[in-house]
Write a protein that holds these residues in place. Structure first.
Motif, PDB file in Angstrom:
ATOM      1  N   GLN A  17       0.843  -1.198   0.000  1.00 14.79           N
ATOM      2  CA  GLN A  17       0.000   0.000   0.000  1.00 14.79           C
ATOM      3  C   GLN A  17       0.876   1.245   0.000  1.00 14.79           C
ATOM      4  O   GLN A  17       1.740   1.407   0.861  1.00 14.79           O
ATOM      5  CB  GLN A  17      -0.918   0.007   1.222  1.00 14.79           C
ATOM      6  N   GLU A  18       0.638   2.117  -0.973  1.00 17.26           N
ATOM      7  CA  GLU A  18       1.420   3.342  -1.070  1.00 17.26           C
ATOM      8  C   GLU A  18       0.806   4.443  -0.207  1.00 17.26           C
ATOM      9  O   GLU A  18      -0.258   4.274   0.393  1.00 17.26           O
ATOM     10  CB  GLU A  18       1.533   3.774  -2.534  1.00 17.26           C
ATOM     11  N   ASN A  19       1.483   5.584  -0.166  1.00 12.48           N
ATOM     12  CA  ASN A  19       1.059   6.667   0.723  1.00 12.48           C
ATOM     13  C   ASN A  19      -0.325   7.215   0.399  1.00 12.48           C
ATOM     14  O   ASN A  19      -0.969   7.812   1.265  1.00 12.48           O
ATOM     15  CB  ASN A  19       2.085   7.804   0.683  1.00 12.48           C
ATOM     16  N   ASP A  20      -0.780   7.022  -0.836  1.00 11.53           N
ATOM     17  CA  ASP A  20      -2.101   7.508  -1.210  1.00 11.53           C
ATOM     18  C   ASP A  20      -3.219   6.559  -0.814  1.00 11.53           C
ATOM     19  O   ASP A  20      -4.393   6.801  -1.098  1.00 11.53           O
ATOM     20  CB  ASP A  20      -2.169   7.787  -2.715  1.00 11.53           C
ATOM     21  N   GLY A  21      -2.850   5.425  -0.186  1.00 17.96           N
ATOM     22  CA  GLY A  21      -3.838   4.467   0.275  1.00 17.96           C
ATOM     23  C   GLY A  21      -4.169   3.363  -0.710  1.00 17.96           C
ATOM     24  O   GLY A  21      -4.875   2.408  -0.360  1.00 17.96           O
ATOM     25  N   LEU A  22      -3.675   3.457  -1.941  1.00 18.45           N
ATOM     26  CA  LEU A  22      -3.954   2.447  -2.953  1.00 18.45           C
ATOM     27  C   LEU A  22      -2.843   1.396  -2.994  1.00 18.45           C
ATOM     28  O   LEU A  22      -1.739   1.623  -2.495  1.00 18.45           O
ATOM     29  CB  LEU A  22      -4.120   3.114  -4.321  1.00 18.45           C
ATOM     30  N   LYS A  26      15.490  -6.373  -4.803  1.00 15.18           N
ATOM     31  CA  LYS A  26      15.730  -5.115  -4.098  1.00 15.18           C
ATOM     32  C   LYS A  26      14.427  -4.385  -3.805  1.00 15.18           C
ATOM     33  O   LYS A  26      14.204  -3.913  -2.681  1.00 15.18           O
ATOM     34  CB  LYS A  26      16.648  -4.226  -4.942  1.00 15.18           C
ATOM     35  N   GLU A  27      13.562  -4.279  -4.806  1.00 16.27           N
ATOM     36  CA  GLU A  27      12.308  -3.543  -4.642  1.00 16.27           C
ATOM     37  C   GLU A  27      11.394  -4.217  -3.619  1.00 16.27           C
ATOM     38  O   GLU A  27      10.752  -3.543  -2.809  1.00 16.27           O
ATOM     39  CB  GLU A  27      11.601  -3.416  -5.994  1.00 16.27           C
ATOM     40  N   VAL A  28      11.312  -5.545  -3.664  1.00 16.50           N
ATOM     41  CA  VAL A  28      10.462  -6.257  -2.699  1.00 16.50           C
ATOM     42  C   VAL A  28      10.979  -6.052  -1.281  1.00 16.50           C
ATOM     43  O   VAL A  28      10.202  -5.810  -0.347  1.00 16.50           O
ATOM     44  CB  VAL A  28      10.372  -7.757  -3.023  1.00 16.50           C
ATOM     45  N   GLY A  62       9.895  -5.459   2.897  1.00 17.03           N
ATOM     46  CA  GLY A  62      10.747  -6.036   3.940  1.00 17.03           C
ATOM     47  C   GLY A  62      10.918  -7.529   3.821  1.00 17.03           C
ATOM     48  O   GLY A  62      11.241  -8.197   4.811  1.00 17.03           O
ATOM     49  N   MET A  63      10.725  -8.072   2.636  1.00  9.72           N
ATOM     50  CA  MET A  63      10.718  -9.524   2.468  1.00  9.72           C
ATOM     51  C   MET A  63      11.793  -9.999   1.499  1.00  9.72           C
ATOM     52  O   MET A  63      12.144  -9.306   0.549  1.00  9.72           O
ATOM     53  CB  MET A  63       9.346  -9.993   1.961  1.00  9.72           C
ATOM     54  N   GLU A  64      12.297 -11.196   1.770  1.00  9.16           N
ATOM     55  CA  GLU A  64      13.206 -11.883   0.863  1.00  9.16           C
ATOM     56  C   GLU A  64      12.374 -12.803  -0.033  1.00  9.16           C
ATOM     57  O   GLU A  64      11.453 -13.480   0.442  1.00  9.16           O
ATOM     58  CB  GLU A  64      14.224 -12.718   1.644  1.00  9.16           C
ATOM     59  N   VAL A  65      12.703 -12.823  -1.335  1.00  7.05           N
ATOM     60  CA  VAL A  65      11.959 -13.676  -2.254  1.00  7.05           C
ATOM     61  C   VAL A  65      12.907 -14.467  -3.133  1.00  7.05           C
ATOM     62  O   VAL A  65      14.055 -14.078  -3.346  1.00  7.05           O
ATOM     63  CB  VAL A  65      11.008 -12.842  -3.149  1.00  7.05           C
ATOM     64  N   GLU A  66      12.384 -15.557  -3.653  1.00 10.01           N
ATOM     65  CA  GLU A  66      13.096 -16.347  -4.656  1.00 10.01           C
ATOM     66  C   GLU A  66      12.496 -16.011  -6.008  1.00 10.01           C
ATOM     67  O   GLU A  66      11.291 -16.177  -6.226  1.00 10.01           O
ATOM     68  CB  GLU A  66      12.950 -17.839  -4.372  1.00 10.01           C
ATOM     69  N   GLU A  98       8.292   4.587   1.046  1.00  3.27           N
ATOM     70  CA  GLU A  98       7.480   4.379  -0.147  1.00  3.27           C
ATOM     71  C   GLU A  98       6.129   3.741   0.126  1.00  3.27           C
ATOM     72  O   GLU A  98       5.154   4.008  -0.586  1.00  3.27           O
ATOM     73  CB  GLU A  98       8.250   3.511  -1.145  1.00  3.27           C
ATOM     74  N   THR A  99       6.054   2.863   1.130  1.00  5.41           N
ATOM     75  CA  THR A  99       4.813   2.134   1.380  1.00  5.41           C
ATOM     76  C   THR A  99       4.456   2.185   2.864  1.00  5.41           C
ATOM     77  O   THR A  99       5.317   2.353   3.726  1.00  5.41           O
ATOM     78  CB  THR A  99       4.959   0.662   0.947  1.00  5.41           C
TER      79      THR A  99
END
Length: 206
Positions: free
Chosen positions: A86-91, A111-113, A118-122, A163-164
């Motif tokens: 969720q971004e700062n605009d609520g969406l 990096k973006e995730v 705050g998560m690690e992904v494969e 950002e979120t």
């Protein structure tokens, strides 16, 4: 007249002007290419209903041969639920953003995730490459390629960042209001369809 056509023509004029300015040594040709570039800004400003100088400012660093911008988006699964932030605009959107010049698609996705959720992904398979102006509402003056990559949740949890404001995993019938300009309903449905088809899914593009 189709606004998308005008945007395409304006972007082509701008690209031709910048390429000409990059290669030409003739002072008179430079003047002509500068005028062509200014015309492209005036066309974009009319469509976007923004001042010409604002459009010019957006293109300030877009010098030389013109190429599309790349936006990477992560389709992260935990079970059958999809990660949205969720971004700062609520969406809500799929985590992702501009691809840095120092990154690969996979590293930028990770990096973006991590930054937004705050998560690690494969990182897994490519799901789709979309032209932003075709698949998302609102016309953007740039050509943007949105690359959607499927990932699996490994570990971690949301943490506050610039950002979120939140994250969550959602079932197909639980999708919250989306920031359609960044993540459209069509693109979320596409993610679930790719998961349902499994190995049969073929990446789509354009």
């Amino acid at each position: 007249m189709n606004k998308l056509n005008i945007v395409d023509w304006a972007k082509e004029l701008h690209a031709l002007a910048e390429t000409g300015l990059f290669f030409t040594k003739d002072v008179f040709d430079k003047e002509r290419f500068e005028r062509i570039k200014q015309i492209s800004f005036e066309m974009l400003a009319q469509v976007a209903e923004e001042p010409v100088d604002k459009i010019a400012e957006l293109y300030l660093e877009e010098k030389g041969y013109q190429t599309p911008k790349v936006d990477t988006r992560a389709i992260v699964w935990r079970g059958d639920k999809l990660l949205l932030v969720q971004e700062n605009d609520g969406l809500w959107v799929l985590p992702g953003g501009w691809m840095d010049v120092t990154q690969t698609i996979s590293s930028n996705i990770r990096k973006e995730v991590f930054e937004e959720a705050g998560m690690e992904v494969e990182v897994g398979r490519l799901v789709a490459i979309h032209d932003r102006n075709i698949h998302n509402p609102g016309l953007n003056p740039f050509t943007i390629l949105k690359i959607f990559v499927e990932c699996q949740y490994v570990s971690g949890m949301f943490r506050p960042n610039s950002e979120t404001v939140a994250s969550g995993f959602f079932a197909e019938d639980e999708i919250p209001p989306l920031m359609e300009r960044k993540t459209s309903t069509e693109q979320v449905r596409l993610a679930f369809e790719a998961k349902k088809q499994g190995e049969k899914w073929q990446p789509i593009f354009d």
